[in-house]
Design an enzyme around this catalytic site. Structure first.
Site, PDB file in Angstrom:
ATOM      1  N   ALA A   1     -12.757   4.713  -0.103  1.00 17.59           N
ATOM      2  CA  ALA A   1     -12.763   3.324   0.362  1.00 17.59           C
ATOM      3  C   ALA A   1     -11.531   3.042   1.211  1.00 17.59           C
ATOM      4  O   ALA A   1     -11.622   2.425   2.278  1.00 17.59           O
ATOM      5  CB  ALA A   1     -12.824   2.371  -0.839  1.00 17.59           C
ATOM      6  N   TYR A   2     -10.378   3.496   0.757  1.00 19.50           N
ATOM      7  CA  TYR A   2      -9.143   3.270   1.510  1.00 19.50           C
ATOM      8  C   TYR A   2      -9.212   3.940   2.881  1.00 19.50           C
ATOM      9  O   TYR A   2      -8.886   3.329   3.905  1.00 19.50           O
ATOM     10  CB  TYR A   2      -7.954   3.812   0.709  1.00 19.50           C
ATOM     11  CG  TYR A   2      -6.617   3.551   1.364  1.00 19.50           C
ATOM     12  CD1 TYR A   2      -6.019   2.300   1.296  1.00 19.50           C
ATOM     13  CD2 TYR A   2      -5.945   4.566   2.044  1.00 19.50           C
ATOM     14  CE1 TYR A   2      -4.800   2.045   1.895  1.00 19.50           C
ATOM     15  CE2 TYR A   2      -4.723   4.327   2.649  1.00 19.50           C
ATOM     16  CZ  TYR A   2      -4.147   3.072   2.566  1.00 19.50           C
ATOM     17  OH  TYR A   2      -2.945   2.843   3.169  1.00 19.50           O
ATOM     18  N   CYS A   3      -9.655   5.202   2.908  1.00 17.85           N
ATOM     19  CA  CYS A   3      -9.757   5.913   4.181  1.00 17.85           C
ATOM     20  C   CYS A   3     -10.758   5.231   5.113  1.00 17.85           C
ATOM     21  O   CYS A   3     -10.491   5.066   6.307  1.00 17.85           O
ATOM     22  CB  CYS A   3     -10.163   7.365   3.950  1.00 17.85           C
ATOM     23  SG  CYS A   3      -8.877   8.364   3.166  1.00 17.85           S
TER      24      CYS A   3
ATOM     25  N   SER B   1     -11.609   2.146   5.207  1.00 22.34           N
ATOM     26  CA  SER B   1     -11.076   0.873   5.696  1.00 22.34           C
ATOM     27  C   SER B   1     -10.044   1.095   6.793  1.00 22.34           C
ATOM     28  O   SER B   1     -10.020   0.366   7.790  1.00 22.34           O
ATOM     29  CB  SER B   1     -10.466   0.072   4.543  1.00 22.34           C
ATOM     30  OG  SER B   1      -9.283   0.680   4.043  1.00 22.34           O
ATOM     31  N   LYS B   2      -9.185   2.092   6.627  1.00 16.75           N
ATOM     32  CA  LYS B   2      -8.146   2.336   7.620  1.00 16.75           C
ATOM     33  C   LYS B   2      -8.712   3.014   8.869  1.00 16.75           C
ATOM     34  O   LYS B   2      -8.251   2.745   9.981  1.00 16.75           O
ATOM     35  CB  LYS B   2      -7.013   3.172   7.006  1.00 16.75           C
ATOM     36  CG  LYS B   2      -6.257   2.459   5.903  1.00 16.75           C
ATOM     37  CD  LYS B   2      -5.598   1.170   6.400  1.00 16.75           C
ATOM     38  CE  LYS B   2      -4.763   0.497   5.330  1.00 16.75           C
ATOM     39  NZ  LYS B   2      -4.090  -0.730   5.805  1.00 16.75           N
TER      40      LYS B   2
END
Length: 259
Positions: A162-164, A166-167
């Protein structure tokens, strides 16, 4: 108002707080945006005084109505927006107590949505709100804080889908908007910090520093170059700001800096 005006989301802690302090020291009227009243008030009280004063707003960047309030309060107070600095970001849900990131096979939908909403949708909502103002001014700067753990969509990190996502999405969003508004005198950039000593770094094993870490003030100094000193007819594309240890220089050694 001729005073320069900056909105900083996530401005009450971590990188955002360091950037809020640096902007105020450079003479900006700063709108500190955060989700916790105590932190917003604390940061607001620490800002260097400027003509026009500063503003603290407690709101949620994932809520469209909150962003409407943000831009309305800013325009009512200052009448303009010169800089939007999007620093609000998360790596997990607030209620998660896990010590390690989730694998994709185990990632709860609630966490996926929360991380995407804050890191990516929040950036969209805030950018969309300031663009009409900046287009009327024929000037403005949107600066999005990405992550060097996911540079330009070229590398993902295990256990952080999810973090990857989003970025990575932030990079595409920045490039698309930059192409749309360049003719209006608006600069849109994404800046990619390495490990910075922030609550986000401390709360997840994913973000353990590699090769040392920057403190927020160091990172803010580097970002302020892009805000105040970058030539008006030039733009750094996806700059990475990483920790750099200086080795003692041996005789004849010219390679001093290293990660």
């Amino acid at each position: 108002m001729t005073q320069r005006v900056a909105i900083v989301t996530g401005g009450s802690s971590g990188i955002g707080q360091a950037l809020s302090l640096a902007l105020a020291a450079a003479g900006y009227c700063v709108i500190v945006v955060g989700t916790t009243a105590a932190r917003v008030n604390d940061t607001h009280a620490r800002l260097a005084p400027v003509a026009g004063g500063h503003l603290g707003l407690v709101l949620d960047v994932t809520r469209e109505a909150d962003i409407t309030v943000m831009i309305e309060h800013t325009l009512a107070r200052y009448g303009r927006v010169d800089l939007l600095l999007v620093s609000a970001g998360v790596g997990k849900t607030p209620g998660s107590s896990r010590l390690l990131p989730h694998s994709s096979a185990e990632l709860p939908l609630e966490e996926w949505r929360h991380v995407i909403d804050v890191n990516l949708t929040g950036a969209f909502l805030c950018t969309r709100a300031v663009l009409p103002v900046m287009m009327r001014q024929n000037s403005g700067h949107v600066l999005l804080i990405g992550s060097s753990t996911t540079p330009h969509g070229l590398r993902g990190r295990a256990y952080a889908p999810a973090y990857c996502a989003s970025k990575f999405g932030l990079v595409g969003f920045a490039e698309a908007v930059a192409a749309e508004v360049a003719d209006h005198g608006i600069r849109v950039q994404a800046v990619f910090p390495g490990p910075v000593d922030t609550p986000l770094v401390k709360q997840t094993a994913l973000a353990k520093p590699f090769g040392g870490s920057l403190d927020g003030a160091q990172f803010a100094v580097a970002v302020m170059y892009h805000v105040t000193q970058q030539p008006s007819d030039a733009m750094a594309i996806h700059p990475h700001i990483l920790p750099c240890a200086l080795k003692p220089r041996a005789s004849g050694d010219v390679n001093v800096p290293c990660l």
